[in-house]
Design a protein around this motif. Structure first.
Motif, mmCIF file in Angstrom:
data_model
loop_
_atom_site.group_PDB
_atom_site.id
_atom_site.type_symbol
_atom_site.label_atom_id
_atom_site.label_comp_id
_atom_site.label_asym_id
_atom_site.label_seq_id
_atom_site.Cartn_x
_atom_site.Cartn_y
_atom_site.Cartn_z
ATOM 1 N N GLU A 6 -16.980 1.660 18.003
ATOM 2 C CA GLU A 6 -16.318 1.926 16.736
ATOM 3 C C GLU A 6 -15.432 0.750 16.384
ATOM 4 N N SER A 7 -15.557 0.231 15.163
ATOM 5 C CA SER A 7 -14.622 -0.796 14.703
ATOM 6 C C SER A 7 -14.335 -0.487 13.243
ATOM 7 N N ALA A 8 -13.396 -1.206 12.637
ATOM 8 C CA ALA A 8 -12.929 -0.911 11.283
ATOM 9 C C ALA A 8 -14.046 -0.479 10.336
ATOM 10 N N GLY A 9 -14.112 0.811 10.036
ATOM 11 C CA GLY A 9 -15.069 1.315 9.044
ATOM 12 C C GLY A 9 -16.509 1.381 9.508
ATOM 13 N N LYS A 10 -16.762 1.014 10.778
ATOM 14 C CA LYS A 10 -18.141 1.024 11.275
ATOM 15 C C LYS A 10 -18.238 1.908 12.514
ATOM 16 N N LYS A 11 -19.342 2.649 12.608
ATOM 17 C CA LYS A 11 -19.608 3.424 13.823
ATOM 18 C C LYS A 11 -21.022 3.098 14.267
ATOM 19 N N LEU A 12 -21.176 2.816 15.574
ATOM 20 C CA LEU A 12 -22.503 2.504 16.105
ATOM 21 C C LEU A 12 -22.919 3.574 17.102
ATOM 22 N N TYR A 13 -24.134 4.069 16.916
ATOM 23 C CA TYR A 13 -24.655 5.115 17.785
ATOM 24 C C TYR A 13 -25.930 4.655 18.464
ATOM 25 N N ARG A 14 -26.189 5.229 19.624
ATOM 26 C CA ARG A 14 -27.498 5.049 20.243
ATOM 27 C C ARG A 14 -28.315 6.311 19.985
ATOM 28 N N ASP A 15 -29.553 6.098 19.554
ATOM 29 C CA ASP A 15 -30.472 7.211 19.344
ATOM 30 C C ASP A 15 -31.780 6.821 20.028
ATOM 31 N N GLY A 16 -31.880 7.100 21.312
ATOM 32 C CA GLY A 16 -33.063 6.712 22.082
ATOM 33 C C GLY A 16 -33.190 5.209 22.156
ATOM 34 N N LYS A 18 -33.213 3.298 19.627
ATOM 35 C CA LYS A 18 -32.694 2.740 18.373
ATOM 36 C C LYS A 18 -31.169 2.681 18.385
ATOM 37 N N LEU A 19 -30.651 1.696 17.635
ATOM 38 C CA LEU A 19 -29.215 1.551 17.439
ATOM 39 C C LEU A 19 -28.954 1.877 15.972
ATOM 40 N N VAL A 20 -28.025 2.791 15.702
ATOM 41 C CA VAL A 20 -27.717 3.184 14.328
ATOM 42 C C VAL A 20 -26.306 2.693 13.997
ATOM 43 N N LYS A 21 -26.215 1.768 13.036
ATOM 44 C CA LYS A 21 -24.911 1.205 12.644
ATOM 45 C C LYS A 21 -24.556 1.781 11.279
ATOM 46 N N PRO A 50 -32.322 -8.086 17.819
ATOM 47 C CA PRO A 50 -32.855 -6.740 17.613
ATOM 48 C C PRO A 50 -33.598 -6.695 16.277
ATOM 49 N N LYS A 51 -34.777 -6.122 16.251
ATOM 50 C CA LYS A 51 -35.543 -6.038 15.003
ATOM 51 C C LYS A 51 -35.006 -4.917 14.111
ATOM 52 N N ASP A 67 -33.456 -2.076 16.813
ATOM 53 C CA ASP A 67 -33.840 -1.779 18.192
ATOM 54 C C ASP A 67 -32.565 -1.728 19.021
ATOM 55 N N PHE A 68 -32.495 -0.790 19.948
ATOM 56 C CA PHE A 68 -31.368 -0.780 20.879
ATOM 57 C C PHE A 68 -31.695 -1.760 22.004
ATOM 58 N N ILE A 69 -30.782 -2.663 22.289
ATOM 59 C CA ILE A 69 -31.001 -3.642 23.353
ATOM 60 C C ILE A 69 -30.281 -3.168 24.611
ATOM 61 N N GLU A 70 -31.064 -2.868 25.622
ATOM 62 C CA GLU A 70 -30.516 -2.383 26.891
ATOM 63 C C GLU A 70 -29.919 -3.573 27.634
ATOM 64 N N GLY A 71 -28.637 -3.521 27.906
ATOM 65 C CA GLY A 71 -28.012 -4.650 28.608
ATOM 66 C C GLY A 71 -26.509 -4.585 28.504
#
Ligand SMILES: Nc1ncnc2c1ncn2[C@@H]1O[C@H](COP(=O)(O)OP(=O)(O)O)[C@@H](O)[C@H]1O
Ligand SMILES: [Mg+2]
Length: 246
Positions: A6-16, A18-21, A50-51, A67-71
């Motif tokens: 979480e950063s100013a006004g942004k939330k990032l989630y992992r969905d399997g 995929k990365l959802v920003k 990430p594509k 794409d969620f990048i595992e690392g």
């Protein structure tokens, strides 16, 4: 979906895989779509990034799906293994140099962006004039510039492959200006020793004079002042005002 950042006004989630920003209303639609377009354009270079998988709306908020990048981010690795700082910094600079060898002709130009930022800054006309002139004197390159190249925007996978993320500020232009910006970011984070080590390493590896990068610092500082936090302004003004007596 699992919240991972979480950063100013942004939330990032992992969905399997995929990365959802997601972005709140403080972000303009044009800015959000531009981040996706930049990323799609940089994808074509073959750099590891990430594509883009989708641009959509989640719970009424604009959402970019990558794409969620595992690392692990290079920032987190550097915190965990301070004894490996030199090794990581070396890797970081090599990655930046490799990136700057790429060309993405459809991206906006860093020069235009910086002229606009200088114009939008709160400095007096005389200072802004000096900054515009200094910027005009910079050699015109078309290197891929990230605009926020810092260790938190590099993810290292298990097999050691680096992925560069967060392309919202990507442009084409002078690679040393991108390095000047990285140096400024380290300084603003209070990482003074790392900042100096970084700049020395970048200049050695690219056979660039330190003074050449230093001449760009007032410009990147003025650019940062436009969106910068109130507590950064005094520091930035000091850098900008170097223009006055040089
Ligand atoms: N595609 C991704 N895969 C895995 N983790 C990611 C991805 N994108 C972002 N992250 C994680 O979320 C953090 C913030 O993402 P970033 O896009 O840099 O957002 P911000 O614009 O807030 O800097 C990153 O430092 C990283 O830890
Ligand atoms: Mg980031």
């Amino acid at each position: 979906m699992e919240l991972i950042h979480e950063s100013a006004g942004k939330k990032l989630y992992r969905d399997g895989d995929k990365l959802v920003k997601t972005f709140d209303e403080s972000y303009s639609k044009a800015g959000i779509l531009n981040e996706a377009l930049n990323q799609a354009r940089v994808e074509e270079t073959g750099l590891n990034i990430p594509k883009v998988r989708a641009v959509t709306v989640v719970d009424g908020r604009w959402a970019l799906i990558w794409d969620f990048i595992e690392g692990e981010t290079l920032e987190s690795l550097m915190q965990k293994h301070p004894e490996k700082e030199d090794e990581y910094l070396n890797f970081f600079v090599d990655l930046q140099i490799r990136m700057s060898k790429e060309k993405v002709p459809l991206l906006g130009h860093l020069r235009d962006k910086m002229h606009a930022k200088i114009s939008a800054s709160a400095y007096p006309a005389t200072v802004r004039y000096d900054l515009h002139m200094r910027l005009d004197g910079l050699p015109r390159h078309v290197k891929l510039c990230h605009g926020d190249f810092q260790p938190s925007n590099v993810i290292i996978t298990k097999d050691g492959t680096p992925f560069i993320i967060d392309w919202s500020h990507a442009t084409q232009g002078n690679g040393s200006a991108d390095a000047a910006r990285t140096y400024l970011i380290f300084k603003l984070q209070g990482k003074d020793a790392l900042a100096e080590k970084y700049l020395n390493l970048f200049c050695t590896k690219t056979d660039t004079a330190i003074q050449y990068v230093q001449r760009i610092l007032p410009i990147v500082a003025a650019s940062q002042s436009v969106k910068g936090k109130p507590e950064e302004q005094e520091f930035l003004a000091k850098w900008v005002n170097v223009c006055d007596w040089q």
